[in-house]
Design an enzyme around this catalytic site. Sequence first.
Site, PDB file in Angstrom:
ATOM      1  N   ASP A 249       0.741  -1.183  -0.088  1.00  0.00           N
ATOM      2  CA  ASP A 249       0.045  -0.080   0.134  1.00  0.00           C
ATOM      3  C   ASP A 249       0.805   1.326  -0.014  1.00  0.00           C
ATOM      4  O   ASP A 249       2.285   1.397   0.194  1.00  0.00           O
ATOM      5  CB  ASP A 249      -0.806   0.029   1.290  1.00  0.00           C
ATOM      6  CG  ASP A 249      -0.350  -0.235   2.464  1.00  0.00           C
ATOM      7  OD1 ASP A 249       1.051  -0.368   2.345  1.00  0.00           O
ATOM      8  OD2 ASP A 249      -0.969  -0.573   3.406  1.00  0.00           O
TER       9      ASP A 249
ATOM     10  N   ASN B  37      -7.617  -2.175  14.320  1.00  0.00           N
ATOM     11  CA  ASN B  37      -8.889  -2.554  13.983  1.00  0.00           C
ATOM     12  C   ASN B  37      -9.020  -3.690  13.012  1.00  0.00           C
ATOM     13  O   ASN B  37      -9.977  -4.012  12.428  1.00  0.00           O
ATOM     14  CB  ASN B  37      -9.975  -1.466  13.273  1.00  0.00           C
ATOM     15  CG  ASN B  37      -8.923  -0.858  11.963  1.00  0.00           C
ATOM     16  OD1 ASN B  37      -8.030  -1.580  11.521  1.00  0.00           O
ATOM     17  ND2 ASN B  37      -9.729  -0.007  11.281  1.00  0.00           N
TER      18      ASN B  37
ATOM     19  N   HIS C 281      -7.223  -4.147  10.208  1.00  0.00           N
ATOM     20  CA  HIS C 281      -7.018  -4.222   8.865  1.00  0.00           C
ATOM     21  C   HIS C 281      -5.632  -4.823   8.448  1.00  0.00           C
ATOM     22  O   HIS C 281      -4.522  -4.917   9.064  1.00  0.00           O
ATOM     23  CB  HIS C 281      -7.132  -2.492   8.375  1.00  0.00           C
ATOM     24  CG  HIS C 281      -6.000  -1.787   8.899  1.00  0.00           C
ATOM     25  ND1 HIS C 281      -6.226  -0.541   9.363  1.00  0.00           N
ATOM     26  CD2 HIS C 281      -4.572  -1.773   8.755  1.00  0.00           C
ATOM     27  CE1 HIS C 281      -4.956   0.121   9.524  1.00  0.00           C
ATOM     28  NE2 HIS C 281      -3.967  -0.452   9.180  1.00  0.00           N
TER      29      HIS C 281
ATOM     30  N   GLU D 190      -9.775  -1.458   5.242  1.00  0.00           N
ATOM     31  CA  GLU D 190     -10.453  -1.320   6.671  1.00  0.00           C
ATOM     32  C   GLU D 190     -11.595  -2.136   6.577  1.00  0.00           C
ATOM     33  O   GLU D 190     -11.847  -2.744   5.744  1.00  0.00           O
ATOM     34  CB  GLU D 190     -10.596   0.321   6.218  1.00  0.00           C
ATOM     35  CG  GLU D 190      -9.635   1.211   6.463  1.00  0.00           C
ATOM     36  CD  GLU D 190      -8.980   1.609   7.846  1.00  0.00           C
ATOM     37  OE1 GLU D 190      -8.937   0.481   8.588  1.00  0.00           O
ATOM     38  OE2 GLU D 190      -8.577   2.582   7.986  1.00  0.00           O
TER      39      GLU D 190
HETATM   40  C1  GLP Z   1      -0.441   0.714   8.489  1.00  0.00           C
HETATM   41  C2  GLP Z   1      -0.128  -0.296   7.357  1.00  0.00           C
HETATM   42  C3  GLP Z   1      -0.185  -1.656   7.680  1.00  0.00           C
HETATM   43  C4  GLP Z   1       0.320  -1.996   9.037  1.00  0.00           C
HETATM   44  C5  GLP Z   1      -0.355  -1.249  10.110  1.00  0.00           C
HETATM   45  C6  GLP Z   1       0.123  -1.373  11.446  1.00  0.00           C
HETATM   46  O1  GLP Z   1      -1.707   1.004   8.789  1.00  0.00           O
HETATM   47  N1  GLP Z   1      -0.807   0.030   6.245  1.00  0.00           N
HETATM   48  O2  GLP Z   1       0.132  -2.278   6.675  1.00  0.00           O
HETATM   49  O3  GLP Z   1      -0.057  -3.364   9.427  1.00  0.00           O
HETATM   50  O4  GLP Z   1       0.029  -0.003   9.954  1.00  0.00           O
HETATM   51  O5  GLP Z   1       1.260  -0.773  11.926  1.00  0.00           O
HETATM   52  P1  GLP Z   1       2.382  -1.057  12.916  1.00  0.00           P
HETATM   53  O6  GLP Z   1       2.807  -2.352  12.679  1.00  0.00           O
HETATM   54  O7  GLP Z   1       3.131   0.017  13.060  1.00  0.00           O
HETATM   55  O8  GLP Z   1       1.495  -1.218  14.014  1.00  0.00           O
END
Ligand code: GLP
Length: 235
Positions: free
Chosen positions: A62, A128, A130, A135
């Site tokens: 992404d 949440n 995702h 989402e």
């Molecule tokens: C973002 C990314 C996700 C990732 C998430 C969690 O939203 N788009 O790919 O998994 O953050 O991030 P973290 O690992 O910093 O908690």
Amino acid sequence: MKIIKVKDQVEGAQKGFEIFKEGLANDAKVFGLATGSSPIAFYQKVVASDLDFTECTSVNLDEYVGLPAENDQSYHYFMKENLFNKKPFAKSYVPNGLASDIPAELKRYDQVIADNPVDIQILGIGQNGHIGFNEPGSSFDSNTQEVQLTESTIKANARFFENEADVPTKAISMGIGSILKAKKIVLFAYGESKAEAIKGTVEGPQTTDVPASALQLHDDVTIIVDEAAASLLSK
Ligand code: GLP
């Protein structure tokens, strides 16, 4: 699903590293990559190793809409800093968050995924539930899509920006359907803030309310969790 409980991110990184190493030895050529804090220790482990990706391709999940690749909060920048500058791939794909024609960019990225079927996909998970930026509400057969980020995701990701107002409100994300096409999936989750999402992913019903519960449909998923992220699992 295979659940691997680890004591910390360093041990988690080691487990993930072993999966990549074995994949490379078995001719994996395309690696699906993720951003966020959860895979950072894993990328450090890969960088410090002698694994060679110069004949491999990477496909990222992404990118924020509206951030140029030079912006230090863009996922282009994150990947260069954490991996690509030190471990180059023959070819690396990340969605273009600055595309002037977003529908064309979504189509282009679907073609990238179709042309480069992912052997091993790395994932983190949002609080949440995702995955990528899919989402709650995203359908399990979605292709690359433009996503409106939820309030909770914007708040959660604000920790990386100077102000919450700087967090983009939209992103381009590989869809859940595309993620599920990877041959093997490895998800990292650490900390108490992920416990609810991990419970829903592993033990909850398959529901678009928890996008990662779609992973129950896949037959080769490894979830690497610490004690805190696993704390709500019943088994
Ligand atoms: C973002 C990314 C996700 C990732 C998430 C969690 O939203 N788009 O790919 O998994 O953050 O991030 P973290 O690992 O910093 O908690």
